[in-house]
Scaffold this active site. Sequence first.
Site, mmCIF file in Angstrom:
data_model
loop_
_atom_site.group_PDB
_atom_site.id
_atom_site.type_symbol
_atom_site.label_atom_id
_atom_site.label_comp_id
_atom_site.label_asym_id
_atom_site.label_seq_id
_atom_site.Cartn_x
_atom_site.Cartn_y
_atom_site.Cartn_z
ATOM 1 N N ARG A 146 3.662 -37.619 21.766
ATOM 2 C CA ARG A 146 4.080 -36.419 22.470
ATOM 3 C C ARG A 146 5.580 -36.305 22.315
ATOM 4 O O ARG A 146 6.293 -37.317 22.424
ATOM 5 C CB ARG A 146 3.705 -36.525 23.961
ATOM 6 C CG ARG A 146 3.888 -35.243 24.726
ATOM 7 C CD ARG A 146 3.635 -35.411 26.201
ATOM 8 N NE ARG A 146 4.805 -36.001 26.865
ATOM 9 C CZ ARG A 146 4.916 -36.055 28.182
ATOM 10 N NH1 ARG A 146 3.942 -35.601 28.965
ATOM 11 N NH2 ARG A 146 6.011 -36.576 28.745
ATOM 12 N N TYR A 158 11.652 -32.223 32.445
ATOM 13 C CA TYR A 158 10.459 -33.071 32.482
ATOM 14 C C TYR A 158 10.275 -33.819 31.166
ATOM 15 O O TYR A 158 10.439 -33.249 30.086
ATOM 16 C CB TYR A 158 9.198 -32.226 32.752
ATOM 17 C CG TYR A 158 8.009 -33.080 32.461
ATOM 18 C CD1 TYR A 158 7.350 -33.004 31.239
ATOM 19 C CD2 TYR A 158 7.673 -34.095 33.344
ATOM 20 C CE1 TYR A 158 6.333 -33.886 30.927
ATOM 21 C CE2 TYR A 158 6.666 -34.977 33.046
ATOM 22 C CZ TYR A 158 6.002 -34.876 31.822
ATOM 23 O OH TYR A 158 5.024 -35.773 31.532
ATOM 24 N N ASP A 222 4.125 -31.095 26.028
ATOM 25 C CA ASP A 222 3.725 -30.724 27.387
ATOM 26 C C ASP A 222 4.692 -29.677 27.936
ATOM 27 O O ASP A 222 5.867 -29.963 28.157
ATOM 28 C CB ASP A 222 3.752 -31.980 28.273
ATOM 29 C CG ASP A 222 3.083 -31.759 29.616
ATOM 30 O OD1 ASP A 222 2.808 -32.756 30.315
ATOM 31 O OD2 ASP A 222 2.812 -30.590 29.958
ATOM 32 N N HIS A 224 4.321 -28.354 30.748
ATOM 33 C CA HIS A 224 4.339 -28.730 32.175
ATOM 34 C C HIS A 224 4.308 -27.513 33.099
ATOM 35 O O HIS A 224 5.093 -27.417 34.056
ATOM 36 C CB HIS A 224 5.556 -29.608 32.462
ATOM 37 C CG HIS A 224 5.203 -30.773 33.353
ATOM 38 N ND1 HIS A 224 5.504 -30.807 34.683
ATOM 39 C CD2 HIS A 224 4.552 -31.913 33.096
ATOM 40 C CE1 HIS A 224 5.069 -31.937 35.228
ATOM 41 N NE2 HIS A 224 4.484 -32.631 34.277
ATOM 42 N N GLU A 248 0.381 -28.422 25.950
ATOM 43 C CA GLU A 248 -0.281 -28.778 27.204
ATOM 44 C C GLU A 248 0.309 -27.997 28.366
ATOM 45 O O GLU A 248 1.514 -27.791 28.455
ATOM 46 C CB GLU A 248 -0.095 -30.267 27.431
ATOM 47 C CG GLU A 248 -0.584 -30.791 28.738
ATOM 48 C CD GLU A 248 -0.214 -32.246 28.926
ATOM 49 O OE1 GLU A 248 0.097 -32.941 27.938
ATOM 50 O OE2 GLU A 248 -0.205 -32.690 30.083
ATOM 51 N N GLU A 275 -4.699 -31.258 33.980
ATOM 52 C CA GLU A 275 -4.420 -32.538 34.658
ATOM 53 C C GLU A 275 -4.297 -32.363 36.164
ATOM 54 O O GLU A 275 -4.478 -33.323 36.902
ATOM 55 C CB GLU A 275 -3.184 -33.220 34.090
ATOM 56 C CG GLU A 275 -1.880 -32.592 34.433
ATOM 57 C CD GLU A 275 -0.719 -33.370 33.836
ATOM 58 O OE1 GLU A 275 -0.728 -33.690 32.645
ATOM 59 O OE2 GLU A 275 0.198 -33.672 34.610
ATOM 60 N N ARG A 296 -7.851 -31.951 30.307
ATOM 61 C CA ARG A 296 -6.774 -32.904 30.613
ATOM 62 C C ARG A 296 -7.030 -33.748 31.858
ATOM 63 O O ARG A 296 -6.304 -34.686 32.122
ATOM 64 C CB ARG A 296 -5.456 -32.148 30.818
ATOM 65 C CG ARG A 296 -4.751 -31.816 29.545
ATOM 66 C CD ARG A 296 -4.175 -33.043 28.866
ATOM 67 N NE ARG A 296 -3.028 -33.600 29.560
ATOM 68 C CZ ARG A 296 -2.709 -34.886 29.548
ATOM 69 N NH1 ARG A 296 -3.464 -35.754 28.925
ATOM 70 N NH2 ARG A 296 -1.654 -35.322 30.187
ATOM 71 N N GLU A 352 -4.183 -40.177 26.470
ATOM 72 C CA GLU A 352 -2.764 -40.383 26.800
ATOM 73 C C GLU A 352 -2.576 -41.820 27.272
ATOM 74 O O GLU A 352 -3.420 -42.366 27.999
ATOM 75 C CB GLU A 352 -2.360 -39.423 27.915
ATOM 76 C CG GLU A 352 -0.918 -39.577 28.374
ATOM 77 C CD GLU A 352 -0.552 -38.577 29.439
ATOM 78 O OE1 GLU A 352 -1.436 -37.984 30.055
ATOM 79 O OE2 GLU A 352 0.658 -38.387 29.648
ATOM 80 N N TRP A 415 7.132 -27.510 38.565
ATOM 81 C CA TRP A 415 7.845 -28.663 38.002
ATOM 82 C C TRP A 415 7.128 -29.193 36.779
ATOM 83 O O TRP A 415 5.923 -29.254 36.714
ATOM 84 C CB TRP A 415 7.951 -29.787 39.039
ATOM 85 C CG TRP A 415 8.578 -31.001 38.410
ATOM 86 C CD1 TRP A 415 9.893 -31.147 38.022
ATOM 87 C CD2 TRP A 415 7.911 -32.198 38.024
ATOM 88 N NE1 TRP A 415 10.091 -32.352 37.445
ATOM 89 C CE2 TRP A 415 8.901 -33.028 37.414
ATOM 90 C CE3 TRP A 415 6.603 -32.644 38.113
ATOM 91 C CZ2 TRP A 415 8.604 -34.302 36.918
ATOM 92 C CZ3 TRP A 415 6.298 -33.906 37.601
ATOM 93 C CH2 TRP A 415 7.311 -34.709 37.041
#
Length: 415
Positions: A146, A158, A222, A224, A248, A275, A296, A352, A415
């Site tokens: 990643r 992040y 990602d 995020h 992602e 996720e 995820r 991951e 975030w």
Amino acid sequence: MAIEKVDVFVTSPGRNFVVLKITTTDGVTGLGDATLNGRELAAAQYLKTIAPMLIGKNEDNIEDIWQYLYKGAYWKRGPVTMAAISAVDVALWDIKGKKLGVPVYDLLGGASRTGLLTYGHASGVDLPSLFDSIDSYLDKGFKAVRVQSALPGIPSTYGVAGSANAQTGKGEKGMRYDYEPARRTEVPVEEVWDARTYMNTLPGVFEAVRNKYGNGIALLHDCHHRLSPIQAARFGKMIEPYDLFWMEDCTPAEENQEMLRVVREHTTTPIAIGEIINSATDYLTLIKEQLLDYVRSAVTHTGGITHMKKLMDYASFYDIKSGFHGPTDVSPVGMAANLHLGLAIPNFGIQEYMRHSDETLDVFHTSYTFTDGMLHPGNKPGIGVEFDEKLAAKFPYQPAPLPVDRLLDGTVHEW
Ligand code: CS2
Ligand code: MG
């Protein structure tokens, strides 16, 4: 043959973890993970609330106990509930495997592959440090990384180990970005972010990475949850030439799943999401409309092996694959559960892997292995993790909330 004892532990070696231990009248024990980053005590309290309901139940009746805890709660779903149910579920699968003397993946249909393609978290505050980070993962045998990058003028963002606020591993410059050692504060740290800076920076980062490493390695990224749907659509198009394995959480479509329709109609960059989705039913639109390519969720956050197996079976009819969440805030128990499920399902995609700190691995004795870019859960009966309660007691809980993000004008942002 019944559940005799239920113990809940909160321990904090590298970071906070919530561990469930179930013991049967025959003395067989099972472990579960209910770690919910920043809300660990809520998950632990939920487990303590339901613990008396488990005593006396037949530990073999995993589905019945799952339904009892899910429907019996009345107030269904949500991250705390589903993490608690997951911990019970995984502990019962652990017990069943131990009683039958087989690894849990054998109870799920056996191995569908020799190992699990794995990705690590490379990051950098600039291209040289990013390349160093990628090299360090390639040197360890990773075939997928990643890529996260700092943003000019933004103090920390992040996923970037070297940025101002990030916690990095012991001396592993640029190697780690995670919450071990956790940032121990009562109040969240605040970070800032800017979409224009991000979208002006990242495509160039991927171009530089592809120019240096070619097309051989799988690159993931990602977002995020930080882009609007149209920004995510534009970003997905901008990075198509760099052939990412996935982008992602490109937009916060966990609540309003229709947001991904905008992204899907504009770009072929594969989409991973979920996720922070904690129930299979919250994926129904995403799967039916093929708005994602990779699921995820982690077993820990989504009702356990029983629930995630159902989710992945439904996803398999759309050729949607797994990309289970595996940060350090999924404990080694939860990681092992991810791996057993991932080894068995036909539609595995990628796993991951943010290696836990040595301090954490002193408390959780794992039997999963990482070899030549692939993880394997191992063949010990159950999920193959042991928990050192005595040592765990030496690491009391300390608050470690996740950061809060704001845009440059101060607006609270994902975030
Ligand atoms: C991240 C996570 O691993 C990932 O893809 O999204 O590190 C996430 O930030 C943490 O799990 C939050 O607790
Ligand atoms: Mg993520």
